[in-house]
Design an enzyme around this catalytic site. Sequence first.
Site, PDB file in Angstrom:
ATOM      1  N   HIS A 138       8.122  -6.394 -26.516  1.00  0.00           N
ATOM      2  CA  HIS A 138       7.977  -7.819 -26.213  1.00  0.00           C
ATOM      3  C   HIS A 138       7.229  -8.573 -27.309  1.00  0.00           C
ATOM      4  CE1 HIS A 138       4.026  -6.402 -24.530  1.00  0.00           C
ATOM      5  NE2 HIS A 138       3.615  -7.572 -24.978  1.00  0.00           N
ATOM      6  N   ASP A 168       9.684  -0.804 -23.277  1.00  0.00           N
ATOM      7  CA  ASP A 168       8.886  -1.810 -23.980  1.00  0.00           C
ATOM      8  C   ASP A 168       8.301  -1.260 -25.279  1.00  0.00           C
ATOM      9  OD1 ASP A 168       7.783  -4.285 -24.476  1.00  0.00           O
ATOM     10  OD2 ASP A 168       5.955  -3.894 -23.329  1.00  0.00           O
ATOM     11  N   SER A 244      -1.370  -5.907 -27.455  1.00  0.00           N
ATOM     12  CA  SER A 244      -0.091  -5.253 -27.185  1.00  0.00           C
ATOM     13  C   SER A 244       0.473  -4.637 -28.454  1.00  0.00           C
ATOM     14  CB  SER A 244       0.909  -6.264 -26.624  1.00  0.00           C
ATOM     15  OG  SER A 244       0.541  -6.676 -25.339  1.00  0.00           O
TER      16      SER A 244
END
Length: 497
Positions: A138, A168, A244
């Site tokens: 993402h 992901d 992230s």
Amino acid sequence: MWLRIQVVNLSLFSSRSRHIHNTNPIEYLEVMKKILFLVGLCLLGSIPVQAQTPAVPQSRAQINLTFAPLVKQAAPAVVNIYTQKKVQQRLAPLFSDPFFQQFFGSSLPRGFTRERLENSLGSGVIIRSDGLIVTSNHVVQGADQIRVVLHDRREFDATILTADERADLAVLRIDVPGTAFPYLEIKDSDEAEIGDLVLAIGNPFGVGQTVTSGIISAVAHGAIGSSDLDYFIQTDAAINPGNSGGALLTMDGKLIGINAAIYSRSGGNMGIGFAVPSNMVRVVMNAVAQGKKTIVRPWLGIEAQEVTQAIAASMNMGQPIGILVNGIHSASPAGKAGLQVGDVITNVNGRVIENSEAFRYRIATLTVGSSANLGILRRGQKLSFAVNLIPPPENPPRDETTIKGNNPFGGATVQNLSPAVIEETGFRGPEQGVIITQVKGGSSASNVGFRPGDVLLGVNTTKLSSVRDVVGASKQPGPWRITMQRGNNTVTIMVGG
């Protein structure tokens, strides 16, 4: 208290020993035996007291224990990632109003638009000396430009080699011939245990590389909704937006996970962060080694549900564990291996299956072309079956089609459901039908309320079994009574009339 009583007793005997010279030899020996016996008890009684004394630093070197050597070794392999995406911004949104769209659909003018750049940031980890970087999907999904900034502030453009939306994860490359980059070794994430110390390195809020410490607070944690494969390592090391794609490290400086998500009500750290296990990173790296841009996962061809307490009690199981097989595809390799409806799968290759998420994760980390040993419980008997891991078949062919025209399906892209399509989309539902994979913004399908993942079942009295059926139904005059499955629910909507 015990030690104090011993001392008092010794004092009594020492008082008595002052008169030993007045006693005979036999009495003297008896007194000495008692004294030695009590001294022995004293020494034995003192051992547990000493063993329970908390260890404290004994030197300045011990007081100054630090993570600094570990950080110095690992930090150069963690990078900052900046992305840019071109988006169209509508300047005259009047015609996008649902009131107008209800009557005119996609035939309305869309108004004037202008292009603007949307920036985002994240982190990544170099996992090979030739410049391969793993990050969260993402972070880079849909990006037109990806810029990687190293620990020493060098900057490079990066390209996406492989992306796995379900896990992901994405793998990038920075191509600088002749340069050997620092990288992190990947550790077996199955070795992770609750209570292990870990470090999280990333770029939270874009402030630059930051290191936080904590412990692993849970393993095999699911149901946070950040990916289809809900199986994570949970940590209380501070993780914030921008972390992230960063590294979760063990105390030997190896990569145990890729920081992926946080649980937060405020947008900041609340002590609950999640990382994709490193064994899933290995799967993505294997795809890169084989030159694949997408991940093909093994297909077993079964439908199953989690074993609840009620199910466990009805089957005389000691505890609710594993998954209950309630459907087997006709071409299923699991069925060919001998599995039956009603079997409970309790382990995969010796790894205990706690729930459905754990089962999907274990199968997803295996390689197509290999085999898996499934431990099952059948009517109280423990059995095991070796199942060949094959790619999901594309039968029937997907026949991807975008429906056109002024009808409820206009602007929707549909495909025939097959094991291959189900595996790619992560769909959980019927094995046959027509699935919507894309919906064009502002189209008739969008205005009706169709979403990617909806499965079309019927229109009026016509059953929709294939893409061809949907194309035919789109040419029928209204009104349309459309039945579809959305998640676990069957939904019926009326359009027109």
